[in-house]
Scaffold this motif. Structure first.
Motif, PDB file in Angstrom:
ATOM      1  N   TRP A  44       0.853  -1.179   0.000  1.00 15.88           N
ATOM      2  CA  TRP A  44       0.000   0.000   0.000  1.00 15.88           C
ATOM      3  C   TRP A  44       0.890   1.232   0.000  1.00 15.88           C
ATOM      4  N   LEU A  45       0.482   2.284  -0.646  1.00 17.59           N
ATOM      5  CA  LEU A  45       1.200   3.554  -0.527  1.00 17.59           C
ATOM      6  C   LEU A  45       0.638   4.369   0.630  1.00 17.59           C
ATOM      7  N   ILE A  46      -0.689   4.459   0.704  1.00 12.94           N
ATOM      8  CA  ILE A  46      -1.342   5.032   1.882  1.00 12.94           C
ATOM      9  C   ILE A  46      -1.978   3.863   2.607  1.00 12.94           C
ATOM     10  N   LEU A  47      -1.473   3.567   3.773  1.00 10.53           N
ATOM     11  CA  LEU A  47      -1.929   2.406   4.521  1.00 10.53           C
ATOM     12  C   LEU A  47      -3.382   2.559   4.951  1.00 10.53           C
ATOM     13  N   PRO A  48      -4.107   1.448   5.064  1.00  5.77           N
ATOM     14  CA  PRO A  48      -5.519   1.554   5.449  1.00  5.77           C
ATOM     15  C   PRO A  48      -5.727   2.089   6.869  1.00  5.77           C
ATOM     16  N   ASP A  49      -4.742   1.953   7.742  1.00  4.30           N
ATOM     17  CA  ASP A  49      -4.879   2.457   9.113  1.00  4.30           C
ATOM     18  C   ASP A  49      -4.179   3.808   9.300  1.00  4.30           C
ATOM     19  N   ASN A  50      -3.848   4.478   8.219  1.00  2.00           N
ATOM     20  CA  ASN A  50      -3.142   5.757   8.272  1.00  2.00           C
ATOM     21  C   ASN A  50      -4.172   6.892   8.241  1.00  2.00           C
ATOM     22  N   TRP A  51      -4.521   7.408   9.404  1.00  2.00           N
ATOM     23  CA  TRP A  51      -5.526   8.467   9.482  1.00  2.00           C
ATOM     24  C   TRP A  51      -5.015   9.762   8.854  1.00  2.00           C
ATOM     25  N   ALA A  52      -3.708   9.991   8.918  1.00  2.00           N
ATOM     26  CA  ALA A  52      -3.150  11.205   8.313  1.00  2.00           C
ATOM     27  C   ALA A  52      -3.246  11.144   6.791  1.00  2.00           C
ATOM     28  N   GLY A  53      -3.064   9.971   6.212  1.00  2.00           N
ATOM     29  CA  GLY A  53      -3.222   9.814   4.768  1.00  2.00           C
ATOM     30  C   GLY A  53      -4.658  10.027   4.328  1.00  2.00           C
ATOM     31  N   ALA A  54      -5.604   9.516   5.125  1.00  2.00           N
ATOM     32  CA  ALA A  54      -7.013   9.718   4.806  1.00  2.00           C
ATOM     33  C   ALA A  54      -7.379  11.200   4.893  1.00  2.00           C
ATOM     34  N   LEU A  55      -6.857  11.880   5.904  1.00  2.00           N
ATOM     35  CA  LEU A  55      -7.117  13.316   6.022  1.00  2.00           C
ATOM     36  C   LEU A  55      -6.478  14.097   4.880  1.00  2.00           C
ATOM     37  N   ALA A  56      -5.331  13.643   4.407  1.00  2.00           N
ATOM     38  CA  ALA A  56      -4.682  14.317   3.282  1.00  2.00           C
ATOM     39  C   ALA A  56      -5.536  14.200   2.017  1.00  2.00           C
ATOM     40  N   VAL A  57      -6.142  13.033   1.801  1.00  2.00           N
ATOM     41  CA  VAL A  57      -7.010  12.846   0.635  1.00  2.00           C
ATOM     42  C   VAL A  57      -8.242  13.747   0.747  1.00  2.00           C
ATOM     43  N   VAL A  58      -8.855  13.776   1.919  1.00  2.00           N
ATOM     44  CA  VAL A  58     -10.045  14.611   2.120  1.00  2.00           C
ATOM     45  C   VAL A  58      -9.692  16.094   2.013  1.00  2.00           C
TER      46      VAL A  58
END
Length: 123
Positions: free
Chosen positions: A89-103
């Motif tokens: 994975w490039l953005i891990l599924p448990d990476n909350w910072a990556g999810a916030l970056a996408v949003v």
């Protein structure tokens, strides 16, 4: 003639910058100081995409011009959150910072469009 060239090259630059900023956002979304995840990427994603939207409007001079930056950005982000056949994975599924970056990145693209909303007059 120069105005046409500015529009063409503005679209090309917006496309390339959309892909480039997405790549940087993906790789820095896993930024850690020690064992602490640092969500700095979400601020960069918002600011960069906000600026890309205005850049595309300014150079291409069309309302739909941010599409040149949004499409490559979304393609890179979808590829980043998709699991590879090897299990990487490039953005891990448990990476909350990556999810916030996408949003935050999508919010950065969407926020300048709020200026296009015209308030309704109540009679």
């Amino acid at each position: 003639m120069i105005a046409l060239l500015v529009r063409i090259y503005g679209g090309i630059v917006a496309f390339l910058l959309g892909a480039l900023t997405a790549v940087f956002e993906v790789f820095y979304s896993n930024l850690r100081i020690g064992s602490i995840l640092v969500p700095a990427t979400m601020f960069v994603a918002f600011a960069a995409n906000f600026g890309l939207t205005w850049f595309a409007w300014y150079t291409v001079d069309k309302t739909w011009a941010p599409v040149f930056a949004i499409v490559p950005w979304c393609v890179v982000m979808v590829a980043a959150v998709t699991e590879r056949s090897e299990g990487d994975w490039l953005i891990l599924p448990d990476n909350w910072a990556g999810a916030l970056a996408v949003v935050a990145g999508m919010a950065g693209f969407a926020t300048p469009f709020l200026r296009l909303v015209k308030p309704r007059r109540i009679a």
